[in-house]
Design a protein around this motif. Structure first.
Motif, PDB file in Angstrom:
ATOM      1  N   VAL A  47     -35.562   8.035   6.395  1.00  0.00           N
ATOM      2  CA  VAL A  47     -36.953   8.498   6.434  1.00  0.00           C
ATOM      3  C   VAL A  47     -37.079   9.865   5.750  1.00  0.00           C
ATOM      4  CG1 VAL A  47     -38.832   9.238   7.952  1.00  0.00           C
ATOM      5  CG2 VAL A  47     -37.485   7.209   8.531  1.00  0.00           C
ATOM      6  N   VAL A  48     -38.064  10.001   4.895  1.00  0.00           N
ATOM      7  CA  VAL A  48     -38.331  11.260   4.190  1.00  0.00           C
ATOM      8  C   VAL A  48     -39.348  12.056   5.006  1.00  0.00           C
ATOM      9  CG1 VAL A  48     -39.167  12.316   2.051  1.00  0.00           C
ATOM     10  CG2 VAL A  48     -37.908  10.137   1.967  1.00  0.00           C
ATOM     11  N   VAL A  49     -39.028  13.293   5.304  1.00  0.00           N
ATOM     12  CA  VAL A  49     -39.913  14.099   6.153  1.00  0.00           C
ATOM     13  C   VAL A  49     -41.252  14.333   5.453  1.00  0.00           C
ATOM     14  CG1 VAL A  49     -38.014  15.221   7.351  1.00  0.00           C
ATOM     15  CG2 VAL A  49     -38.965  16.279   5.304  1.00  0.00           C
ATOM     16  N   GLY A  50     -42.282  14.551   6.251  1.00  0.00           N
ATOM     17  CA  GLY A  50     -43.636  14.685   5.732  1.00  0.00           C
ATOM     18  C   GLY A  50     -43.793  15.796   4.717  1.00  0.00           C
ATOM     19  N   SER A  51     -43.168  16.946   4.949  1.00  0.00           N
ATOM     20  CA  SER A  51     -43.310  18.078   4.026  1.00  0.00           C
ATOM     21  C   SER A  51     -42.727  17.747   2.660  1.00  0.00           C
ATOM     22  CB  SER A  51     -42.622  19.322   4.596  1.00  0.00           C
ATOM     23  OG  SER A  51     -41.244  19.065   4.833  1.00  0.00           O
ATOM     24  N   GLU A  52     -41.631  16.972   2.648  1.00  0.00           N
ATOM     25  CA  GLU A  52     -41.018  16.575   1.384  1.00  0.00           C
ATOM     26  C   GLU A  52     -41.895  15.552   0.658  1.00  0.00           C
ATOM     27  OE1 GLU A  52     -38.376  16.578  -1.760  1.00  0.00           O
ATOM     28  OE2 GLU A  52     -38.483  17.959  -0.049  1.00  0.00           O
ATOM     29  N   ARG A  53     -42.502  14.642   1.408  1.00  0.00           N
ATOM     30  CA  ARG A  53     -43.440  13.688   0.810  1.00  0.00           C
ATOM     31  C   ARG A  53     -44.587  14.448   0.141  1.00  0.00           C
ATOM     32  NH1 ARG A  53     -44.191   8.945   5.492  1.00  0.00           N
ATOM     33  NH2 ARG A  53     -42.131   9.263   6.415  1.00  0.00           N
TER      34      ARG A  53
END
Length: 439
Positions: free
Chosen positions: A346-352
């Motif tokens: 899972v890619v964290v929201g801030s990185e997205r």
């Protein structure tokens, strides 16, 4: 006369269906009014592509009740098919209609009394799989969105559309041509073909009867329509035959919107997409080789499970080097009942968000570069009815957005112009070939 107002979330297909539902109300004696006016009934047509569906729906319901506290609120569309009970719990909602039921909305509204608990009319999507319901928008825009296909058979791991709209199914070519002729009689000059998986057109009652190219060739013969635009088509379904036909057509415009989703073959595999980057490169190369002026739009998803920083940079590099015109960028959203929701990495929201911003900047760079390449050329513009700060706007065949001094006589008019300069707001100023429009 009772009044009804509409709010549409999501894609062009939803707009075509909202317009069709609006005509059902008109036939039943209702007056259609702007959403921000007082109305007796509000219809909210929802989308399920991102995880913001619930929040957006609640916000629109709240706005409707702010306009008319006693109004009857009905929610329809993809989110309504997937999560009817969830929507029924939203304060102020009186009725929820599924994928098939939304076209019987007038029958279901027997009285406008506010309900203590929302009524749900929704059946399993399997029961509507072979039932194609035609739709088109008219009277609300310069162009018409014409629905020719619905549903999708592709198992993309991030997507809920097959659950919300069912299996791939289409209208007949004869019906589509007849509707195009009917649209032409209203004076509308551009048709945008829409569908969930448009290139898969031709499946009727579960069996393939035609190919998309057959529809393209038939519509090219319709008199009265000046332009036909293909809204979006999967790269594996965009054949050389289609590209070559569009290149030589007087009606089909040089503009393709081709979903990519990722420039990493690893991620495309995890998404279960039906192509890899080499095929996508071939399609773009083919288009540009015979239509150098063609506009090419691209859909991209960032932050898909398993997408490392290196995978994203591979996507960025791929897009940066590709001869495309603009991007539609989406941050990956976890959707219940999809394979991707259970994937690792899972890619964290801030990185997205960071990746989304990088591609938005790239998109603006690509758009400005494409617009700049068209400066000095002559083009035909279809002007729209908007009026902002003394200007009106329109689009060339290859989807360059231009502005000109407002003139009501030019609404829904095709004008020959010269593209003269890139404006500060990113649009293009034009000169009419026999008089000046804008500097």
């Amino acid at each position: 006369m009772k009044k009804v107002a509409f709010y549409t979330l999501g894609c062009k297909l939803n707009f075509s269906e909202t317009s069709t539902i609006g005509r059902l109300f008109t036939d039943a004696g209702y007056a259609v009014v702007n959403f921000y006016e007082q109305a007796d009934v509000y219809v909210i047509n929802t989308c399920s592509v991102t995880d913001h569906a619930d929040r957006k729906c609640r916000k629109v319901v709240k706005e409707a009740l702010k306009n008319s506290p006693n109004a009857y609120i009905t929610v329809v569309g993809c989110y309504a098919q997937l999560k009817p009970a969830e929507i029924a719990e939203i304060e102020g909602v009186d009725m929820v209609l599924g994928a098939a039921e939304k076209f019987r909305i007038v029958e279901y509204i027997t009285d406008l009394t506010k309900k203590d608990k929302a009524v749900i009319h929704q059946q399993s999507i399997e029961k509507v799989n072979h039932n194609f319901i035609a739709s088109y928008s008219i009277g609300d825009r310069t162009r018409t969105f014409l629905k020719v296909q619905d549903g999708c058979d592709y198992p993309c791991t991030y997507c809920t559309i097959p659950l919300a709209r069912g299996a791939s199914r289409s209208d007949t070519i004869e019906n589509v041509v007849n509707r195009a002729k009917m649209v032409a009689e209203t004076g509308i000059k551009e048709i945008v073909l829409t569908g969930v998986n448009l290139g898969d057109f031709g499946i009727i009652d579960g069996n393939r009867k035609n190919q998309f190219i057959d529809l393209v060739k038939a519509l090219d013969q319709v008199d009265g329509i000046e332009r036909i635009r293909i809204s979006s088509i999967e790269p594996n379904l965009l054949s050389n035959e289609i590209i070559e036909f569009v290149a030589n057509s007087k009606k089909f415009v040089p503009h393709f919107h081709i979903p990519l989703q990722s420039g990493s073959d690893k991620i495309l595999g995890l998404m279960k997409r039906r192509y890899r980057t080499n095929l996508y490169t071939e399609r773009v190369g083919k288009i540009k080789s015979i239509m150098p002026h063609c506009c090419i739009g691209v859909d991209v998803i960032v932050g898909f499970p398993g997408e490392t920083r290196e995978d994203f940079l591979e996507t960025y590099k791929f897009l940066n080097e590709l001869d495309i015109s603009y991007l539609h960028v989406f941050s990956y959203s976890e959707r219940a009942e999809t394979e991707a929701a259970d994937m690792k990495g899972v890619v964290v929201g801030s990185e997205r968000n960071d990746r989304n911003k990088m591609l938005h900047i790239l998109s603006e760079k690509k758009r400005r570069s494409f617009y700049q390449s068209q400066i000095g050329s002559n083009a035909e513009v279809l002007f729209e009815a908007d009026h902002k700060e003394g200007y009106m706007h329109g689009f060339t065949k290859n989807y360059v957005k231009v502005r000109a001094k407002y003139d009501p006589l030019n609404i829904n008019a095709l004008k020959a112009v010269k593209l003269v300069a890139l404006a500060a707001n990113g649009e293009v100023d034009v000169e009419e070939l026999d008089s000046v429009f804008a500097h």
